[in-house]
Design a protein around this motif. Structure first.
Motif, mmCIF file in Angstrom:
data_model
loop_
_atom_site.group_PDB
_atom_site.id
_atom_site.type_symbol
_atom_site.label_atom_id
_atom_site.label_comp_id
_atom_site.label_asym_id
_atom_site.label_seq_id
_atom_site.Cartn_x
_atom_site.Cartn_y
_atom_site.Cartn_z
ATOM 1 N N ASN B 137 36.133 46.451 24.423
ATOM 2 C CA ASN B 137 36.682 46.138 25.179
ATOM 3 C C ASN B 137 35.690 44.614 24.398
ATOM 4 O O ASN B 137 36.448 43.590 25.520
ATOM 5 C CB ASN B 137 36.424 46.523 26.579
ATOM 6 C CG ASN B 137 36.481 46.963 27.901
ATOM 7 O OD1 ASN B 137 37.983 46.984 28.009
ATOM 8 N ND2 ASN B 137 36.765 48.184 27.560
ATOM 9 N N THR B 189 38.489 41.462 32.926
ATOM 10 C CA THR B 189 37.827 42.045 33.154
ATOM 11 C C THR B 189 37.290 42.789 34.308
ATOM 12 O O THR B 189 37.405 43.153 35.545
ATOM 13 C CB THR B 189 36.279 41.934 32.475
ATOM 14 O OG1 THR B 189 36.481 42.296 31.059
ATOM 15 C CG2 THR B 189 35.521 43.688 32.463
ATOM 16 N N ILE B 229 31.354 47.070 30.188
ATOM 17 C CA ILE B 229 32.320 46.605 29.670
ATOM 18 C C ILE B 229 31.977 44.942 30.289
ATOM 19 O O ILE B 229 31.900 44.400 29.263
ATOM 20 C CB ILE B 229 33.703 47.314 30.223
ATOM 21 C CG1 ILE B 229 33.709 48.643 29.370
ATOM 22 C CG2 ILE B 229 34.562 46.176 30.056
ATOM 23 C CD1 ILE B 229 34.772 48.917 29.989
#
Lengths: 208, 256
Positions: B137, B189, B229
Motif C-alpha cells: 500500500n 485509503t 496502511i
C-alpha cells in the motif's frame, strides 16, 4: 553610476554576450534574432538561471554575492509565460503579494497601475476569460506593483495591436521616469523599439 | 472452528473454467486483451506457486535471515516499481523516495508486529504477510503521490516561472503542490476505510475467517491493518515529497 554591468558573459559556451553598461533609469531595448539569447540574458540578470562564466554587476556588486530572493525582489522579470490565478484582478494582486511576503497595494494603487497597463476593467473583474493581451497587461501591472528597481520585460507587446502597444509603452516609460526605474525590454517590434529606446543593444551576433 | 477446508488439486483446476466466461465476453465485446488475460493468469499462478513454496519452506525452517531477506526484497521491489514508473526524477529525489519507503514501511511493520500483535519481528508468520500489505500500500500511495506531484508541477509551469521571476521562494511555490499531492495519495485509503465492512468483507478478514479465526479477532486485525496502511501511506508520501521537492532547486534558488 551603472546600475548593471555585464562583463565577458557567456551562457554554457554557446551564447556570448558583449560587455554592456546600463545606467540607472535608462530605457534599454534588446534586439536579436530568435534564439540569440535575449530571454536567457534576462534570466541571467535576475539569477533564475545559473551564471557560470563572466560577471554581472548590480550596483557594482557581483550578483553571485547577492541573495537571489533579495535580488529578484529588486530586479523583476515579467517573462513570456504569463500566469494569472483563477479569480478577480484584485485576487491576483493579493495572491502574488502573499507569495512575495509583501503588503498588498490599496485599491487606489491597483487601479492606477491597471490604468498604466491600459486595462479598463474594474479590480473585481474575474480574469478567467481575459484575452491573451489582457492577461499580459494585468500581469505587467502586478509586476509594477512590486516597485522594482529594474523591470525586465520579455515581449510585453507581443499579444497587442499597434495602438495599444504604443499606449502601453508610452505609459510604462512615464511610470519608469516617475519612479526612477530602469527598464530592459526584449522586443521584436521595430516601431516601438525605435520610438522608445534610449539605448538599443544588439545581441544577435553574439551566438557562436 | 477449524482451519480452511483444503482444496483438492483436481477441484482447484475447475476454478480456471471461469476464465472461459471472461474469454467469451471479451471475444463478444471485441476486447483485444485475451493475450494479456493468459499472461496475467499464468504469471499470477506461477508467482503465487513460487511464493507458496518459499513461504512453506520459511515457516518450516523459521530463521531470522529468511524474514530479513523477504522484507528486504519486498522493499527493494516496491522502490524499483515506483522509480521505474517515474523515470524523469533526479537522482537525489530517487534516493529520498527509496529511504522514505524503506523507513516508513519498516517502522510501521515493526510497530504492528512488535507492539500490537506482540510477536517477534523475525516471526515470518506475522511479519511476512503484514509487511506485504503495508509495503504494497505504501508503494501504491507513493506512486500516486509522486505522479500527481510531477504532473501538477509540469502542468503549472507558467505559474512556477512567474512566481520565481517575481521573487517568491521556491519552498513557498512548491509546498502547495506537495500538500495537494499528499491529499490525492491519501484519499483512496480514506475512502476505502469509509466503505469497509458494508459492501464487502476486506481481504485480510476474509482470509482469517476462512482459516477459522473468530470474526471478533479478525476485525481487530482488520482495523489495525487499515490504520497501519493509512499511516504508512501518509508517512511515506509525506517523506518522499516533503524531502524530495527540495531536490528540484539549488542553493541559489534556481530550478534545475
Amino acid at each position: 553610476m551603472h546600475i548593471l554591468s555585464i562583463k565577458s558573459l557567456n551562457f554554457k559556451n554557446k551564447i556570448f554576450y558583449k560587455d554592456v553598461n546600463i545606467e540607472k533609469g535608462q530605457i534599454v531595448f534588446l534586439r536579436g534574432a530568435s534564439g540569440s539569447g535575449k530571454s536567457t540574458l534576462l534570466r541571467l540578470i535576475n539569477a533564475t538561471l545559473p551564471l557560470e562564466e563572466g560577471t554581472i554587476l548590480y550596483n557594482n556588486k557581483d550578483i553571485r554575492e547577492i541573495d537571489t530572493i533579495t535580488l529578484r525582489r529588486e530586479i523583476i522579470l515579467a517573462g513570456q509565460s504569463v500566469y494569472l490565478f483563477p479569480g478577480t484582478i484584485k485576487d491576483n494582486f493579493k495572491r502574488y503579494h502573499e507569495y512575495r511576503e509583501s503588503q498588498v497595494p490599496s485599491d487606489e494603487v491597483i487601479r492606477s497601475l491597471l490604468d498604466t497597463s491600459c486595462i479598463d476593467f474594474d479590480i473585481d473583474t474575474v480574469c478567467n476569460n481575459f484575452s491573451g493581451g489582457e492577461r499580459q497587461r494585468v500581469f505587467i501591472s502586478i509586476a509594477l506593483s512590486f516597485k522594482p528597481r529594474v523591470l525586465l520585460l520579455d515581449e510585453p507587446t507581443s499579444a497587442l495591436d499597434n495602438a495599444t502597444a504604443d499606449r502601453l509603452m508610452s505609459n510604462l516609460v512615464t511610470h519608469c521616469k516617475q519612479n526612477y526605474m530602469t527598464m530592459i525590454i526584449v522586443s521584436h517590434d521595430q516601431t516601438i523599439t525605435e520610438k522608445y529606446a534610449e539605448v538599443t543593444i544588439d545581441i544577435g551576433e553574439g551566438v557562436k | 472452528m477449524s482451519g480452511a477446508a483444503s482444496i483438492s488439486l483436481v477441484r482447484f483446476i475447475i476454478i480456471y473454467l471461469l476464465l472461459l466466461i471472461v474469454i467469451a465476453i471479451m471475444k463478444k465485446s471485441k476486447i483485444n486483451q485475451t493475450k494479456l488475460l493468459f499472461v496475467a493468469s499464468i504469471r499470477m499462478t506461477l508467482q503465487l506457486v513460487i511464493a507458496g513454496f518459499i513461504l512453506t519452506y520459511i515457516f518450516k525452517h523459521p530463521h531470522p535471515v529468511f524474514t530479513v531477506l523477504y522484507l528486504a526484497s519486498m522493499i527493494t521491489f516496491a522502490i524499483h516499481r515506483v522509480l521505474s514508473r517515474n523515470k524523469e526524477l533526479n537522482t537525489n529525489f530517487k534516493i529520498v523516495i527509496g529511504f522514505s519507503l524503506a523507513f516508513s514501511g519498516l517502522g510501521i511493520v515493526a510497530y504492528f508486529v512488535m507492539a500490537v500483535v506482540n510477536q517477534s519481528i523475525f516471526n515470518p508468520q506475522y511479519t511476512i504477510p503484514l509487511s506485504g500489505m503495508i509495503v504494497g500500500n505504501a508503494m501504491t500511495g507513493v506512486n500516486l503521490g509522486v505522479k500527481t506531484f510531477l504532473e501538477s508541477i509540469s502542468a503549472e509551469k507558467p505559474r512556477i516561472e512567474a512566481l520565481i521571476n517575481f521573487g517568491a521562494k521556491p519552498k513557498d511555490i512548491l509546498l502547495p503542490f506537495v500538500n495537494q499531492s499528499l491529499e490525492t495519495a491519501l484519499l483512496p485509503t480514506l475512502n476505502n476505510m469509509v466503505g469497509m465492512g458494508i459492501v464487502s468483507l476486506p481481504g485480510m478478514m476474509t482470509g482469517q475467517i476462512l482459516s477459522g479465526t473468530m470474526p471478533t479477532t479478525a476485525i481487530l486485525y482488520q482495523i489495525s491493518i487499515m490504520i497501519a496502511i493509512c499511516t504508512v501511506v501518509c508517512l511515506s508520501v509525506f517523506g518522499s515529497l516533503y524531502l524530495g521537492y527540495r531536490t528540484l532547486y539549488n542553493e541559489r534558488n534556481q530550478f534545475l
